[in-house]
Write an enzyme that holds these catalytic residues in place. Sequence first.
Site, PDB file in Angstrom:
ATOM      1  N   ARG A 190       0.851  -1.202   0.000  1.00  8.59           N
ATOM      2  CA  ARG A 190       0.000   0.000   0.000  1.00  8.59           C
ATOM      3  C   ARG A 190       0.884   1.248   0.000  1.00  8.59           C
ATOM      4  O   ARG A 190       0.508   2.302  -0.470  1.00  8.59           O
ATOM      5  CB  ARG A 190      -0.906  -0.019   1.243  1.00  8.59           C
ATOM      6  CG  ARG A 190      -2.046   0.971   1.198  1.00  8.59           C
ATOM      7  CD  ARG A 190      -3.006   0.755   2.364  1.00  8.59           C
ATOM      8  NE  ARG A 190      -2.361   0.791   3.670  1.00  8.59           N
ATOM      9  CZ  ARG A 190      -1.949   1.905   4.281  1.00  8.59           C
ATOM     10  NH1 ARG A 190      -2.125   3.073   3.731  1.00  8.59           N
ATOM     11  NH2 ARG A 190      -1.381   1.835   5.470  1.00  8.59           N
ATOM     12  N   HIS A 218       1.732  -9.952  15.284  1.00 10.25           N
ATOM     13  CA  HIS A 218       1.590  -8.500  15.139  1.00 10.25           C
ATOM     14  C   HIS A 218       1.276  -7.888  16.506  1.00 10.25           C
ATOM     15  O   HIS A 218       0.526  -8.473  17.299  1.00 10.25           O
ATOM     16  CB  HIS A 218       0.453  -8.166  14.169  1.00 10.25           C
ATOM     17  CG  HIS A 218       0.901  -7.897  12.766  1.00 10.25           C
ATOM     18  ND1 HIS A 218       0.445  -8.609  11.680  1.00 10.25           N
ATOM     19  CD2 HIS A 218       1.760  -6.960  12.265  1.00 10.25           C
ATOM     20  CE1 HIS A 218       1.003  -8.133  10.578  1.00 10.25           C
ATOM     21  NE2 HIS A 218       1.808  -7.145  10.897  1.00 10.25           N
TER      22      HIS A 218
HETATM   23  N1  PCA Z   1       4.829  -3.855  10.193  1.00  7.01           N
HETATM   24  C1  PCA Z   1       4.639  -3.881   8.748  1.00  7.01           C
HETATM   25  C2  PCA Z   1       6.004  -4.132   8.177  1.00  7.01           C
HETATM   26  C3  PCA Z   1       6.964  -3.895   9.276  1.00  7.01           C
HETATM   27  C4  PCA Z   1       6.150  -3.825  10.497  1.00  7.01           C
HETATM   28  O1  PCA Z   1       6.586  -3.731  11.652  1.00  7.01           O
HETATM   29  C5  PCA Z   1       3.573  -4.875   8.308  1.00  7.01           C
HETATM   30  O2  PCA Z   1       2.640  -5.142   9.078  1.00  7.01           O
HETATM   31  O3  PCA Z   1       3.642  -5.377   7.198  1.00  7.01           O
END
Ligand code: PCA
Length: 219
Positions: A93, A171
């Site tokens: 994106r 995440h």
């Molecule tokens: N988050 C991004 C890329 C690096 C990061 O810490 C992602 O969610 O793709």
Amino acid sequence: MAQRTKVLLTGFDPFDGEALNPSWETVRALDGWKCGRATVHARQMPCAFGQSIEALASAMDELRPELVLCIGQAGGRAEITPERVAINIDDGRIADNAGRQPIDVPVMPGAPAAYFSTLPIKAMVRDLRAAGVPASVSNTAGTFVCNHIFYGLMHRMATHPVAGQRGGFIHIPYLPEQAARFPGVPSMPLAAMVEALRVAVATALAVEKDIAETGGQFH
Ligand code: PCA
């Protein structure tokens, strides 16, 4: 005494104009931490398509870890989210830190459409919640560099198998100092995220077969 093993924890450098990345801040706080039979090794990955997978591969070759947990920032998420699936697509994106913005190209041409995490994602969510940390399974890691390195990790483990090696991706939210610039956006303090990763690592080491507990969503 059981042989000591290694856990590789990776975080990313900052991207998208941020001054820091919570994934690296969290992971580096755990460098050298001993969790039972394992020692944590923290490595920073470049937020760049291609280079990130190369950096991960060399860290895996160097350390030969039992467990690989790649961590990334998911700005806007409120919880710690172990990812279920990596997909074979790059669709930026925004441009990455090397200025590249692939659109609808495979991470690995000719490779499978997707790989599932080999971490016990349901048990990790259960243990995080029990420790008082908001957590849920996520069913998409997006299509940017996080999904890219996650796919690269799973593809490498499938094509260069190391006995007993498992891995996946988590995440994590913004830090409060990042979210302060985006009113209403959730965040989590560094100390809470460091504790959360301790729980995630301990569970991943202890639980080889995931529990059957719903982590599903309607959409
Ligand atoms: N988050 C991004 C890329 C690096 C990061 O810490 C992602 O969610 O793709």
